[in-house]
Design a protein around this motif. Structure first.
Motif, PDB file in Angstrom:
ATOM      1  N   ALA A  49     -90.799 -68.794 -88.121  1.00 54.94           N
ATOM      2  CA  ALA A  49     -89.517 -68.649 -87.435  1.00 54.94           C
ATOM      3  C   ALA A  49     -89.714 -68.321 -85.957  1.00 54.94           C
ATOM      4  N   ASN A  50     -90.691 -67.467 -85.665  1.00 56.52           N
ATOM      5  CA  ASN A  50     -90.970 -67.099 -84.283  1.00 56.52           C
ATOM      6  C   ASN A  50     -91.485 -68.304 -83.507  1.00 56.52           C
ATOM      7  N   GLN A  51     -92.358 -69.084 -84.123  1.00 61.23           N
ATOM      8  CA  GLN A  51     -92.896 -70.282 -83.481  1.00 61.23           C
ATOM      9  C   GLN A  51     -91.779 -71.272 -83.159  1.00 61.23           C
ATOM     10  N   GLN A  52     -90.863 -71.442 -84.099  1.00 62.77           N
ATOM     11  CA  GLN A  52     -89.746 -72.370 -83.890  1.00 62.77           C
ATOM     12  C   GLN A  52     -88.804 -71.861 -82.795  1.00 62.77           C
ATOM     13  N   ALA A  53     -88.560 -70.556 -82.784  1.00 61.25           N
ATOM     14  CA  ALA A  53     -87.692 -69.979 -81.755  1.00 61.25           C
ATOM     15  C   ALA A  53     -88.320 -70.114 -80.374  1.00 61.25           C
ATOM     16  N   ASN A  54     -89.634 -69.903 -80.285  1.00 57.78           N
ATOM     17  CA  ASN A  54     -90.330 -70.084 -79.008  1.00 57.78           C
ATOM     18  C   ASN A  54     -90.202 -71.522 -78.518  1.00 57.78           C
ATOM     19  N   GLY A  55     -90.312 -72.471 -79.458  1.00 60.10           N
ATOM     20  CA  GLY A  55     -90.183 -73.873 -79.084  1.00 60.10           C
ATOM     21  C   GLY A  55     -88.802 -74.193 -78.542  1.00 60.10           C
ATOM     22  N   ARG A  56     -87.775 -73.616 -79.156  1.00 56.84           N
ATOM     23  CA  ARG A  56     -86.414 -73.854 -78.664  1.00 56.84           C
ATOM     24  C   ARG A  56     -86.223 -73.265 -77.268  1.00 56.84           C
ATOM     25  N   THR A  57     -86.792 -72.084 -77.048  1.00 51.55           N
ATOM     26  CA  THR A  57     -86.695 -71.471 -75.721  1.00 51.55           C
ATOM     27  C   THR A  57     -87.410 -72.325 -74.686  1.00 51.55           C
ATOM     28  N   MET A  58     -88.609 -72.797 -75.051  1.00 52.53           N
ATOM     29  CA  MET A  58     -89.379 -73.618 -74.118  1.00 52.53           C
ATOM     30  C   MET A  58     -88.612 -74.879 -73.747  1.00 52.53           C
ATOM     31  N   ALA A  59     -87.996 -75.531 -74.728  1.00 54.96           N
ATOM     32  CA  ALA A  59     -87.224 -76.741 -74.452  1.00 54.96           C
ATOM     33  C   ALA A  59     -86.032 -76.441 -73.548  1.00 54.96           C
ATOM     34  N   ALA A  60     -85.394 -75.287 -73.777  1.00 56.15           N
ATOM     35  CA  ALA A  60     -84.226 -74.924 -72.978  1.00 56.15           C
ATOM     36  C   ALA A  60     -84.589 -74.670 -71.522  1.00 56.15           C
ATOM     37  N   ILE A  61     -85.754 -74.088 -71.289  1.00 58.77           N
ATOM     38  CA  ILE A  61     -86.147 -73.706 -69.935  1.00 58.77           C
ATOM     39  C   ILE A  61     -86.852 -74.829 -69.193  1.00 58.77           C
ATOM     40  N   THR A  62     -87.690 -75.597 -69.901  1.00 56.69           N
ATOM     41  CA  THR A  62     -88.502 -76.614 -69.230  1.00 56.69           C
ATOM     42  C   THR A  62     -87.913 -78.010 -69.311  1.00 56.69           C
ATOM     43  N   GLY A  63     -86.962 -78.226 -70.239  1.00 60.53           N
ATOM     44  CA  GLY A  63     -86.514 -79.583 -70.502  1.00 60.53           C
ATOM     45  C   GLY A  63     -87.511 -80.281 -71.411  1.00 60.53           C
ATOM     46  N   THR A  64     -87.078 -81.310 -72.079  1.00 66.78           N
ATOM     47  CA  THR A  64     -87.958 -81.964 -73.041  1.00 66.78           C
ATOM     48  C   THR A  64     -89.142 -82.661 -72.378  1.00 66.78           C
TER      49      THR A  64
END
Length: 258
Positions: free
Chosen positions: A168-183
């Motif tokens: 769950a933490n790994q998935q949440a980190n991925g969502r944050t990364m996408a939100a901040i950096t763009g895909t």
């Protein structure tokens, strides 16, 4: 542009507070990926290693919606803390944040003298023609190990062995990364802005990195006035994990000269 980080942002502190400050900025994998850098530099420097907002369960305010926002937030935190001549060391996304901080600092007299040097380790963030950034978000665990590590078996994390909380933490980190950096994990304007950087810069790159290739790293170095480029043998996207001695052999002389 002026952003503020959460006051309770977790910041790991190590080393002698009387020594020169180094801000260590992690990439998408979270703060544990830069732990060796923190440990190595703590012997001679005052190390600050924050957890970016939104990573590892930390809150991310709506005002932190991009790498530029993060960079502004860190500049303002350093300024408020009375820091000066700070070394920025960033890995992957952290390298992008560090370069963005150097660009913003060069453009704003409030930050004069705040940043003293930058070390970018396999940083993403720019667009280099013919050298695309690997589509991180489309990769499974095996595919990520193949592009990120010189020795993929060493870097492979079997998803079946993760706990539910870790997953769950790994998935949440991925969502944050996408939100901040763009895909695409880039700012199309950044490469052209790097000519404004006014402090010494070292670009460190793993020779086997296939997320962003050494050719990509050399293009970044060419865009920064006076930047040095060092390639680390038998290392991928995280050379400080795969080849720490070679990484320190690149970083330590640069910091000693600066």
């Amino acid at each position: 542009m002026s952003s503020t980080l959460p006051q309770d942002l977790p910041i790991h502190e190590a080393g002698d507070p009387a020594s020169r400050t180094v801000l260590v900025l992690h990439g998408g994998g979270g703060p544990q990926t830069v732990a060796p850098i923190v440990g190595h530099l703590a012997a001679t420097m005052h190390v600050l290693a924050p957890t970016h907002p939104g990573w590892d369960g930390t809150p991310r305010p709506e005002t932190i919606a991009s790498v530029a926002d993060l960079a502004s937030g860190y500049l303002n935190r350093l300024l408020d803390d009375g820091e000066h001549d700070v070394v920025l060391i960033g890995s992957s996304i952290g390298g992008w944040i560090a370069l963005e901080m150097a660009v913003q600092a060069a453009a704003d007299e409030r930050y004069a003298g705040l940043i003293g040097a930058v070390v970018d380790i396999d940083g993403v963030g720019v667009v280099v023609e013919g050298e695309p950034i690997a589509d991180f978000f489309a990769l499974d665990a095996r595919g990520l190990a193949e592009v990120a590590w010189h020795d993929p078996e060493r870097g492979y994390l079997d998803p079946e062995k993760l706990t539910d909380a870790q997953r769950a933490n790994q998935q949440a980190n991925g969502r944050t990364m996408a939100a901040i950096t763009g895909t695409g994990m880039n700012d199309p304007a950044l490469l052209g802005r790097l000519g404004a950087v006014q402090v010494p810069v070292l670009i460190v790159w793993g020779e086997s990195d296939r997320i962003v290739t050494p050719a990509y790293g050399r293009a970044v170095a060419r865009a920064v006035p006076g930047a040095q480029f060092v390639e680390i043998p038998e290392a991928g996207h995280l050379p400080h994990l795969e080849a720490p001695e070679g990484t320190w052999a690149a970083i330590d002389p640069f910091l000693a000269r600066d």
